[in-house]
Design a protein around this motif. Sequence first.
Motif, PDB file in Angstrom:
ATOM      1  N   ALA A  36       0.832  -1.206   0.000  1.00  0.00           N
ATOM      2  CA  ALA A  36       0.000   0.000   0.000  1.00  0.00           C
ATOM      3  C   ALA A  36       0.865   1.253   0.000  1.00  0.00           C
ATOM      4  CB  ALA A  36      -0.937  -0.006   1.210  1.00  0.00           C
ATOM      5  N   GLU A  37       1.908   1.268   0.825  1.00  0.00           N
ATOM      6  CA  GLU A  37       2.772   2.447   0.880  1.00  0.00           C
ATOM      7  C   GLU A  37       3.602   2.569  -0.387  1.00  0.00           C
ATOM      8  OE1 GLU A  37       4.024   5.979   2.345  1.00  0.00           O
ATOM      9  OE2 GLU A  37       2.447   4.670   3.148  1.00  0.00           O
ATOM     10  N   GLN A  38       4.048   1.436  -0.939  1.00  0.00           N
ATOM     11  CA  GLN A  38       4.767   1.480  -2.214  1.00  0.00           C
ATOM     12  C   GLN A  38       3.887   2.087  -3.300  1.00  0.00           C
ATOM     13  OE1 GLN A  38       6.892  -2.034  -3.580  1.00  0.00           O
ATOM     14  NE2 GLN A  38       6.841  -2.875  -1.510  1.00  0.00           N
ATOM     15  N   ALA A  39       2.634   1.641  -3.347  1.00  0.00           N
ATOM     16  CA  ALA A  39       1.719   2.140  -4.366  1.00  0.00           C
ATOM     17  C   ALA A  39       1.467   3.632  -4.197  1.00  0.00           C
ATOM     18  CB  ALA A  39       0.407   1.363  -4.308  1.00  0.00           C
ATOM     19  N   LEU A  40       1.317   4.079  -2.958  1.00  0.00           N
ATOM     20  CA  LEU A  40       1.076   5.501  -2.707  1.00  0.00           C
ATOM     21  C   LEU A  40       2.290   6.330  -3.118  1.00  0.00           C
ATOM     22  CD1 LEU A  40      -0.823   7.639  -1.510  1.00  0.00           C
ATOM     23  CD2 LEU A  40       0.251   7.219   0.713  1.00  0.00           C
ATOM     24  N   MET A  41       3.486   5.878  -2.759  1.00  0.00           N
ATOM     25  CA  MET A  41       4.694   6.599  -3.154  1.00  0.00           C
ATOM     26  C   MET A  41       4.869   6.593  -4.668  1.00  0.00           C
ATOM     27  SD  MET A  41       6.332   7.997  -0.650  1.00  0.00           S
ATOM     28  CE  MET A  41       7.991   8.183  -1.306  1.00  0.00           C
ATOM     29  N   SER A  42       4.479   5.505  -5.321  1.00  0.00           N
ATOM     30  CA  SER A  42       4.579   5.442  -6.777  1.00  0.00           C
ATOM     31  C   SER A  42       3.622   6.433  -7.424  1.00  0.00           C
ATOM     32  CB  SER A  42       4.285   4.029  -7.269  1.00  0.00           C
ATOM     33  OG  SER A  42       5.293   3.133  -6.855  1.00  0.00           O
ATOM     34  N   ALA A  43       2.412   6.563  -6.878  1.00  0.00           N
ATOM     35  CA  ALA A  43       1.466   7.548  -7.407  1.00  0.00           C
ATOM     36  C   ALA A  43       2.031   8.959  -7.277  1.00  0.00           C
ATOM     37  CB  ALA A  43       0.125   7.436  -6.677  1.00  0.00           C
ATOM     38  N   ARG A  44       2.649   9.243  -6.132  1.00  0.00           N
ATOM     39  CA  ARG A  44       3.256  10.564  -5.945  1.00  0.00           C
ATOM     40  C   ARG A  44       4.422  10.770  -6.911  1.00  0.00           C
ATOM     41  NH1 ARG A  44       3.284   9.907   0.601  1.00  0.00           N
ATOM     42  NH2 ARG A  44       1.173  10.683   1.019  1.00  0.00           N
ATOM     43  N   GLY A  45       5.227   9.724  -7.094  1.00  0.00           N
ATOM     44  CA  GLY A  45       6.350   9.834  -8.007  1.00  0.00           C
ATOM     45  C   GLY A  45       5.904  10.049  -9.445  1.00  0.00           C
ATOM     46  N   GLN A  46       4.875   9.329  -9.863  1.00  0.00           N
ATOM     47  CA  GLN A  46       4.354   9.518 -11.220  1.00  0.00           C
ATOM     48  C   GLN A  46       3.796  10.925 -11.407  1.00  0.00           C
ATOM     49  OE1 GLN A  46       1.818   5.873 -11.137  1.00  0.00           O
ATOM     50  NE2 GLN A  46       2.684   5.504 -13.163  1.00  0.00           N
ATOM     51  N   GLN A  47       3.073  11.418 -10.394  1.00  0.00           N
ATOM     52  CA  GLN A  47       2.517  12.764 -10.504  1.00  0.00           C
ATOM     53  C   GLN A  47       3.627  13.811 -10.552  1.00  0.00           C
ATOM     54  OE1 GLN A  47      -0.904  13.580 -10.864  1.00  0.00           O
ATOM     55  NE2 GLN A  47       0.139  15.462 -11.493  1.00  0.00           N
ATOM     56  N   ARG A  48       4.663  13.624  -9.754  1.00  0.00           N
ATOM     57  CA  ARG A  48       5.791  14.561  -9.772  1.00  0.00           C
ATOM     58  C   ARG A  48       6.460  14.554 -11.152  1.00  0.00           C
ATOM     59  NH1 ARG A  48       9.386  13.784  -4.786  1.00  0.00           N
ATOM     60  NH2 ARG A  48       9.602  11.716  -5.707  1.00  0.00           N
ATOM     61  N   ALA A  49       6.607  13.366 -11.735  1.00  0.00           N
ATOM     62  CA  ALA A  49       7.195  13.281 -13.067  1.00  0.00           C
ATOM     63  C   ALA A  49       6.299  13.947 -14.106  1.00  0.00           C
ATOM     64  CB  ALA A  49       7.438  11.815 -13.436  1.00  0.00           C
ATOM     65  N   LEU A  50       4.980  13.762 -13.984  1.00  0.00           N
ATOM     66  CA  LEU A  50       4.061  14.420 -14.909  1.00  0.00           C
ATOM     67  C   LEU A  50       4.139  15.936 -14.760  1.00  0.00           C
ATOM     68  CD1 LEU A  50       1.773  14.432 -16.983  1.00  0.00           C
ATOM     69  CD2 LEU A  50       0.151  14.068 -15.101  1.00  0.00           C
ATOM     70  N   ASP A  51       4.220  16.428 -13.531  1.00  0.00           N
ATOM     71  CA  ASP A  51       4.347  17.870 -13.317  1.00  0.00           C
ATOM     72  C   ASP A  51       5.622  18.406 -13.960  1.00  0.00           C
ATOM     73  OD1 ASP A  51       2.000  17.736 -11.877  1.00  0.00           O
ATOM     74  OD2 ASP A  51       2.973  17.820  -9.910  1.00  0.00           O
ATOM     75  N   HIS A  52       6.721  17.639 -13.871  1.00  0.00           N
ATOM     76  CA  HIS A  52       7.964  18.061 -14.521  1.00  0.00           C
ATOM     77  C   HIS A  52       7.772  18.119 -16.034  1.00  0.00           C
ATOM     78  CE1 HIS A  52      10.880  16.782 -11.057  1.00  0.00           C
ATOM     79  NE2 HIS A  52       9.948  17.633 -10.664  1.00  0.00           N
ATOM     80  N   PHE A  53       7.099  17.111 -16.593  1.00  0.00           N
ATOM     81  CA  PHE A  53       6.841  17.120 -18.037  1.00  0.00           C
ATOM     82  C   PHE A  53       5.987  18.324 -18.435  1.00  0.00           C
ATOM     83  CE2 PHE A  53       3.402  16.234 -21.070  1.00  0.00           C
ATOM     84  CZ  PHE A  53       4.141  16.226 -22.251  1.00  0.00           C
ATOM     85  N   LEU A  54       4.933  18.585 -17.690  1.00  0.00           N
ATOM     86  CA  LEU A  54       4.056  19.701 -18.036  1.00  0.00           C
ATOM     87  C   LEU A  54       4.781  21.035 -17.894  1.00  0.00           C
ATOM     88  CD1 LEU A  54       0.717  18.477 -16.408  1.00  0.00           C
ATOM     89  CD2 LEU A  54       1.295  18.543 -18.844  1.00  0.00           C
TER      90      LEU A  54
END
Length: 517
Positions: free
Chosen positions: A235-253
Motif C-alpha cells: 500500500a505504501e509502495q503504491a502511494l509513493m509510486s502515485a506521488r512519483g508519477q505525478q511529480r514526473a508528470l508535473d515536470h513534463f508539463l
Amino acid sequence: MRRTRSWFRAAVAACGLVLVSSGAAPPATDGPAPPRVRWGDCPERPIPDGMRCGTLDVPLDHAAPAKGTVTLAVARIPATQGASRGPVLLNFGGPGGPGIASLAADPTLFADLGKHRDLVTFDPRGVGHSEPVSCGGSQETDPAIAPHDAAGRLAALRAVARRCALHSGPVLPYIGTVNVSRDMDLIRRALGAEKLDYLGFSYGTRLGAVYAAQFPRTTGRMVLDGVDTLTEPLAEQALMSARGQQRALDHFLGWCTRQSDCVYGTNTRTAKRRVDALVARLDKEPLVGQDGSHFTGQDVVASVGTALYSRKLWPALADGLKEVERGDPIGLLQLGGPMEPPPQDQDEGQDQDQVKVPADNGPAAQTAVNCADDPDRGDDTATPAAVRKEVEGLRDEFLAASRIFGPNQLLTVLSCYGRPPGTDFIRKIDDPGAPRMLLVGTRGDPATPYEWTEETARRLGSAVILDFKGDGHTGYAESPCVREYANHFLVDGRLPSGTRSCPAGPDQGPPRLNRGR
C-alpha cells in the motif's frame, strides 16, 4: 510495482558480474564444487557479435535441494579490449524483465563498461527462458466488474491466482527475490568469480540489496540505479509510486508549457487540470475507432505513464496529447502502455522451438515476485466487506497523491489476494556489513522516488549516493555523468565518499573524476 518498459529493455542491454581485482579471479572455494554453465546456442535472434548463451541448473528449493532443479538461461559478451578484468552481472528490473532479451536487444549503452569487463546476464527463475511462469494469457479480471463490487473483484483475483498456479508449474512457489539472490551466487561461482560485481536497475536494486544482505563476504562492486524500497508494504509502495508519477508528470508539463506549441498553453497549473479533465472525459465518453475499439482515459494514463520513463519520449508525448485532444489517439497508442508485455512473436529465421516464452510472462512474474517479497499483504481469508473497507479507507489519500495515477495504484493493493504468504527477510535488512556500494537516485523518477534511495542507503549502511537531478526512470541511460561514475567504480574500483550529484539534462557531460580517490 516496479515495471520494465520496452524502451528501457532496448536501451539497457547488458548485464554482468565484475571482479574486485584486475585479471581473472581465482576459482571460488566456498562450499562444494561450483555448478557448471552448459554453453550453446542463444534463444534470442538476432544476437550481438560475440554473445554466448548457456544454461545452469540451480536448486528449485535452496533449503531442500532434493526437491529438484530450475534451469536458468544465462548469456555473456566477452570484454572487447585486452584481457578481461572479470564479469559484471546486470539485472534490468521488472520484476519480470528478461536479461537475455535485453542484452540481445542492444548492448551499446554498455560499450565503455564492456571494453574491460565481460557483460553477463540471466533470466531470473520464472522469467524469460528460465522456466517462465504464466497465468494462461492474462492476469486481467473481468472489466465488467464494477470498482465498488468488492466481492466480485476479490473472487476474480482469487481465480487469477489459481489460473497462474495451474499454468506456471513447480517453479511458482519458489519464485521471489530471496531465491533469485541465491541463484546469483551460484552464477558467481559458476563463472569462477571470487566476488559478485553487479549493476542493477529498478527492481534489480532490490535484488542487489538482498544479495548484499545474504552474501556480504562475496559482495564486490555494486551499483544500484533507480533504487527500490526495502521496507514499505504494498500500500505504501503504491502511494509513493502515485506521488512519483505525478511529480514526473508535473515536470513534463513544466517542460511542455515552456515550448511554443504546447497544447496546454503556458500555465503549468492549468495544464495539470486539463490533463485531469482529459482522463475523466475519455473515461465517460471514450474515443471509438472504426473497428469499434475504445480509447479511454485509462489508456491515456497508461501511455503517459510509459512516456514518463524517459525524457527522450517527452516530445512524442506532447505530440500525442495534442492529437488526442483533437480526437486522434494514434500518437498515444504508439507510446504503448506500462503493462504491455514484451513481444514474443517469432522472428524471421528463428526456429519455432526457440519461441517458448508466454506472452504474459512479464506481468505474471512481476506479480508473483512482488507478492513473494511482501509479508504484509491482505489475508487470503478476508471477506469482501473487509476488502471494501480497506480500499475505501485508502481512496482519498491516493486521489490526493494523484487524481489520474492514484486510482490504478490503489488497485495494486489487492494484487496479492489468493497468493501464498510472502517473506519478511527483505524488511529485516539492516546494515549487513557489505562493502561500500553506489546508489543512484533520480529526482524526477516516476517509478522509484528519490526518497527510496536515501531510505535504502540507510538500511544498507555502506552506500554512497549519486544524486541525479534529472528526469526519467534510472540515470545510467539518461546521463553521461551517471555512466561515468558507475563505470569508473565497476572498472577501476574508484568510489568517492559522501553524496555526489549529476546535473539534469542529457547534454551535461561527466565530471572530471580523480582516479586517485
